[in-house]
Design a protein around this motif. Structure first.
Motif, short mmCIF file in Angstrom:
data_model
loop_
_atom_site.label_atom_id
_atom_site.label_comp_id
_atom_site.label_asym_id
_atom_site.label_seq_id
_atom_site.Cartn_x
_atom_site.Cartn_y
_atom_site.Cartn_z
N PHE A 72 -23.04 64.65 -19.65
CA PHE A 72 -23.80 63.43 -19.86
C PHE A 72 -23.11 62.41 -20.76
O PHE A 72 -23.63 62.03 -21.80
CB PHE A 72 -25.19 63.77 -20.45
CG PHE A 72 -26.08 64.45 -19.47
CD1 PHE A 72 -26.65 63.74 -18.44
CD2 PHE A 72 -26.34 65.80 -19.57
CE1 PHE A 72 -27.47 64.36 -17.50
CE2 PHE A 72 -27.15 66.43 -18.64
CZ PHE A 72 -27.72 65.71 -17.61
N PRO A 73 -21.92 61.95 -20.35
CA PRO A 73 -21.33 60.84 -21.11
C PRO A 73 -22.18 59.59 -20.87
O PRO A 73 -22.73 59.43 -19.78
CB PRO A 73 -19.94 60.70 -20.49
CG PRO A 73 -20.10 61.23 -19.09
CD PRO A 73 -21.14 62.30 -19.17
N ASN A 74 -22.29 58.75 -21.88
CA ASN A 74 -23.02 57.49 -21.69
C ASN A 74 -22.14 56.59 -20.82
O ASN A 74 -21.05 56.21 -21.24
CB ASN A 74 -23.34 56.85 -23.04
CG ASN A 74 -24.20 55.62 -22.86
OD1 ASN A 74 -23.80 54.65 -22.23
ND2 ASN A 74 -25.40 55.69 -23.41
N PHE A 75 -22.62 56.28 -19.63
CA PHE A 75 -21.80 55.57 -18.64
C PHE A 75 -21.27 54.24 -19.17
O PHE A 75 -20.07 53.96 -19.07
CB PHE A 75 -22.63 55.34 -17.36
CG PHE A 75 -21.89 54.61 -16.29
CD1 PHE A 75 -20.98 55.27 -15.47
CD2 PHE A 75 -22.07 53.25 -16.09
CE1 PHE A 75 -20.28 54.60 -14.48
CE2 PHE A 75 -21.38 52.56 -15.10
CZ PHE A 75 -20.49 53.23 -14.30
N LEU A 76 -22.13 53.43 -19.73
CA LEU A 76 -21.69 52.10 -20.18
C LEU A 76 -20.82 52.20 -21.43
O LEU A 76 -19.82 51.49 -21.55
CB LEU A 76 -22.90 51.20 -20.44
CG LEU A 76 -23.71 50.78 -19.21
CD1 LEU A 76 -24.93 49.96 -19.61
CD2 LEU A 76 -22.86 49.99 -18.21
N PHE A 131 -30.65 61.82 -22.31
CA PHE A 131 -29.23 61.89 -21.89
C PHE A 131 -29.09 61.23 -20.50
O PHE A 131 -28.13 60.51 -20.23
CB PHE A 131 -28.75 63.34 -21.76
CG PHE A 131 -28.72 64.14 -23.03
CD1 PHE A 131 -28.86 63.54 -24.27
CD2 PHE A 131 -28.54 65.52 -22.99
CE1 PHE A 131 -28.84 64.29 -25.44
CE2 PHE A 131 -28.51 66.28 -24.14
CZ PHE A 131 -28.66 65.67 -25.36
N GLU A 132 -30.03 61.56 -19.63
CA GLU A 132 -29.95 61.06 -18.24
C GLU A 132 -30.08 59.54 -18.18
O GLU A 132 -29.47 58.91 -17.30
CB GLU A 132 -31.03 61.73 -17.38
CG GLU A 132 -30.70 63.17 -17.08
CD GLU A 132 -31.81 63.94 -16.38
OE1 GLU A 132 -32.66 63.32 -15.72
OE2 GLU A 132 -31.82 65.17 -16.51
N GLY A 137 -28.78 57.41 -20.16
CA GLY A 137 -27.45 56.85 -20.43
C GLY A 137 -26.43 57.16 -19.34
O GLY A 137 -25.55 56.35 -19.06
N THR A 138 -26.55 58.35 -18.73
CA THR A 138 -25.54 58.76 -17.75
C THR A 138 -25.91 58.32 -16.33
O THR A 138 -25.09 57.71 -15.64
CB THR A 138 -25.38 60.29 -17.78
OG1 THR A 138 -25.05 60.67 -19.09
CG2 THR A 138 -24.29 60.75 -16.82
N ASN A 139 -27.11 58.64 -15.92
CA ASN A 139 -27.49 58.43 -14.52
C ASN A 139 -28.21 57.11 -14.26
O ASN A 139 -28.29 56.66 -13.13
CB ASN A 139 -28.40 59.57 -14.05
CG ASN A 139 -27.77 60.92 -14.24
OD1 ASN A 139 -27.97 61.56 -15.27
ND2 ASN A 139 -26.95 61.33 -13.29
N SER A 178 -27.83 53.96 -16.05
CA SER A 178 -27.29 53.01 -17.03
C SER A 178 -27.74 51.58 -16.77
O SER A 178 -28.01 50.82 -17.72
CB SER A 178 -25.77 53.10 -17.05
OG SER A 178 -25.25 52.84 -15.77
N TRP A 234 -29.86 49.57 -19.58
CA TRP A 234 -29.43 48.27 -20.10
C TRP A 234 -30.52 47.22 -19.87
O TRP A 234 -30.85 46.45 -20.76
CB TRP A 234 -28.14 47.84 -19.42
CG TRP A 234 -27.58 46.59 -20.02
CD1 TRP A 234 -27.78 45.31 -19.57
CD2 TRP A 234 -26.80 46.48 -21.19
NE1 TRP A 234 -27.16 44.41 -20.38
CE2 TRP A 234 -26.54 45.11 -21.41
CE3 TRP A 234 -26.27 47.41 -22.09
CZ2 TRP A 234 -25.78 44.66 -22.48
CZ3 TRP A 234 -25.52 46.95 -23.15
CH2 TRP A 234 -25.30 45.59 -23.34
N SER A 292 -26.70 54.64 -12.07
CA SER A 292 -25.30 54.43 -12.46
C SER A 292 -24.39 54.75 -11.29
O SER A 292 -24.68 55.67 -10.51
CB SER A 292 -24.89 55.39 -13.59
OG SER A 292 -25.74 55.28 -14.67
N ILE A 341 -21.90 56.66 -10.43
CA ILE A 341 -21.06 57.83 -10.73
C ILE A 341 -20.99 58.67 -9.45
O ILE A 341 -21.64 58.35 -8.45
CB ILE A 341 -21.62 58.64 -11.92
CG1 ILE A 341 -23.09 59.04 -11.68
CG2 ILE A 341 -21.49 57.87 -13.21
CD1 ILE A 341 -23.68 59.89 -12.77
#
Lengths: 73, 516
Positions: free
Chosen positions: A47-51, B80-81, B83-85, B87, B91, B473, B475
């Motif tokens: 779970f890296p922060n994408f932005l 967590f999700e 920020g990762t999935n 985004s 934002w 996101s 990814i």
């Protein structure tokens, strides 16, 4: 107990509480394993922060999201 | 525009979030409700001085501790999700989510580290009254902690109190109180926590019923049933009242979701409520795009109109009205909303270009167009209005299952209280067995509530403003898929651990202890 200061009393309150736990010890072990898996494995590798990891500052992040929101087919 | 999105990625991301949220919600409602039941039991102990009430309180506190320990921090993965999935979504929501989640974190930390410790370690170390206060504060704090995340969720269903900043593409908090006190937020909080309290009541009655069947801990079981049944009747009644309020708000703010609740395709004045029904599926309409009739239904005349608009003869729009528009009832066609959404998206792009070029006049004009059409912003990502319809069968059945089980639990509580009053509970063996099997039903009802709310609001993550496919996101879909299965294993392990430790502790029963 009365002679101890407040910090010492709080410390021994927790210390005695943890020491006298039975089922609680198993539960704490589960909590610690779970938190370890979550932060040391999942957060780090999955779970890296994408932005935050792809852009250096908020201006770049904002521009990227605007691009995503406004891109045409 | 939808053809530009990777739907494998969108669907796996949705699946991952749904899996995490649903497992997280297996633990949360019992924590919220059992805390109050324990607090009521301890209050009786402090009032009466009867040590058996202390023993009863401590037994349920042990089960609370197991559930709390295994469930704690499972919600963090959702963050967590984000920020990762999700985004783009994270934002876009800006500080609307930040403030409530930060408050939740502070509350959770403060309560968990302080009052739970007093609750478990403080017996015979602090005064009875301070211990009781700590137990109440744990109960109150847990519900308060849930408040903030539910406020954030309600904002996604009915986005109010914010200002969209086109320079940053973020929503900024315009009025905290408008977000915090929106009718959707208040209702969502009250309905969700009252249903959680009801689940805990069913749990306590089910476990107590097992003791009665085994002829063990009879006094503890009867006293627990007394507290849980009274608490359950009050909370079941309140769940029904807030559910009614919730449906009314959905009818006004999310009419497509409301139509999906009832499988209503063609709007009606004086619409009836389908109490029980089976949707028909024909070879000509395999995806339930234009349902004409049900295979079977029992309908209560005019009740849907009343439920939605407090008027037995009000018009309730159906799926077709919302897609095609209905001039007579002032409903805009989806094609018009899509057109305005595209104007808003283009205005945002034009605003950005004008700003980059330093053309303030063009930027101001683009901003004006954007503001005028912003309420339709999300519609601009669709080409086909049919994409605006959620899954009707999932929404319809989960909604009806939730409602039916809610009324069933209300009835169950009344019967238990009545038989307890008549001292005939121990002989009612079938009913005791039904109570045990009602525990999983309470979890099914609770999960159905969330499925109704979240599947029913598709395709939106933020109603009318941001569709799910845009929020995700960019990814690798395979990574999300691997994470999904990893989580399925992790959470299933936790659930098995919970059930095993819980059942072992129930079989062991309460500890006998001397003194008051």
């Amino acid at each position: 107990m009365r002679d101890r200061n407040i910090l010492s009393r709080v410390f021994y309150f927790y210390y005695d509480g943890f020491k006298s736990m039975t089922l609680g010890k198993t539960l704490w072990l589960i909590i610690l394993i779970k938190v370890f898996i979550m932060f040391a494995v999942l957060k780090l590798f999955f779970f890296p922060n994408f932005l935050n990891s792809n852009f250096d500052n908020d201006k770049e992040r904002g521009n990227y999201v605007i691009e995503q929101l406004t891109k045409q087919p | 525009m939808t053809e530009t999105f990777d739907f494998a990625l969108v669907n796996w991301s949705r699946g991952l979030f749904a899996l995490t949220a649903m497992y997280h919600w297996l633990f949360v409602p019992l924590t919220l409700g059992l805390a109050y039941i324990m607090a009521i039991m301890e209050t009786i102990y402090v009032k009466t001085g009867d040590p058996h009430w202390k023993k009863t309180t401590k037994f349920w506190m042990t089960l609370f501790g197991i559930n709390f320990a295994i469930g704690i921090a499972t919600g963090l993965i959702l963050e967590f999700e984000f920020g990762t999935n999700w985004s783009n979504y994270s934002w876009f929501v800006g500080d609307i989510f930040g403030a409530p989640l930060a408050i939740e974190g502070i509350f959770a930390f403060f309560i968990e580290s302080t009052f739970i410790a007093v609750m478990y370690f403080g017996w015979n170390k602090v005064s009875k009254k301070f211990h009781l206060l700590s137990t109440w504060l744990v109960a109150f704090g847990a519900s308060l902690s849930a408040l903030w995340i539910l406020v954030a969720n309600a904002w996604m269903q009915d986005p109010v109190g914010m200002l969209f900043n086109p320079d940053t593409a973020r929503n900024e908090m315009g009025n905290f109180w408008e977000v915090f006190l929106s009718p959707m937020a208040i209702n969502k909080f009250l309905h969700t926590i009252s249903s959680a309290y009801l689940l805990a009541s069913v749990f306590v009655i089910g476990v107590s019923a097992w003791y009665l069947l085994k002829k063990r801990e009879v006094l503890l079981a009867k006293r627990s049933i007394l507290v849980a049944a009274v608490f359950g009747i009050i909370t079941a009644g309140y769940t029904i009242v807030t559910g009614d309020g919730s449906a009314s708000l959905v009818a006004k703010n999310q009419p497509m979701k409301f139509a999906a609740f009832e499988g209503l395709y063609h709007g009606k004045t004086g619409a009836g409520l389908v109490a029980v029904g089976v949707l028909s599926q024909t070879p000509e309409d395999p995806n339930y795009e234009d349902l004409k009739e049900f295979y079977f239904k029992i309908e209560i005349p005019n009740l849907l109109s009343y439920l939605a608009f407090r008027d037995f003869n009000a018009f309730v729009p159906g799926v077709r009205d919302l897609l095609e528009g209905n001039e007579e009832h002032g409903i805009m066609a989806a094609t018009e909303k899509i057109k305005r959404g595209k104007i808003a998206i283009n205005a945002l792009a034009a605003y950005q270009h004008a700003k980059e070029a330093g053309d303030n006049e063009k930027a101001a004009e683009a901003r004006r167009v954007l503001d005028e059409n912003f309420q339709y912003f999300g519609y601009g990502y669709f080409d086909d209005p049919k994409e605006l319809v959620p899954s009707i069968p999932i929404t319809f059945y989960s909604f009806h299952l939730m409602v039916a089980l809610g009324f069933y639990f209300f009835l169950l509580m009344i019967i238990f209280l009545w038989l307890l009053y008549k001292d005939r509970l121990e002989k009612a063996k079938t009913l005791l067995r039904i109570a045990i099997f009602s525990i999983p039903l309470a979890y099914i009802a609770s999960q159905s509530g969330w499925i109704t709310a979240e599947v029913g609001r598709q395709p939106w993550v933020i109603q009318d403003l941001l569709p799910t496919m845009v929020a995700v996101s960019h990814i690798n879909a395979t990574t999300v898929q691997v994470t999904f299965w990893l989580f399925a294993v992790l959470f299933t392990t936790l659930m098995i651990a919970e059930i095993r430790i819980m059942t072992k502790q129930i079989k062991l029963g309460p500890k006998d202890e001397g003194g008051k």
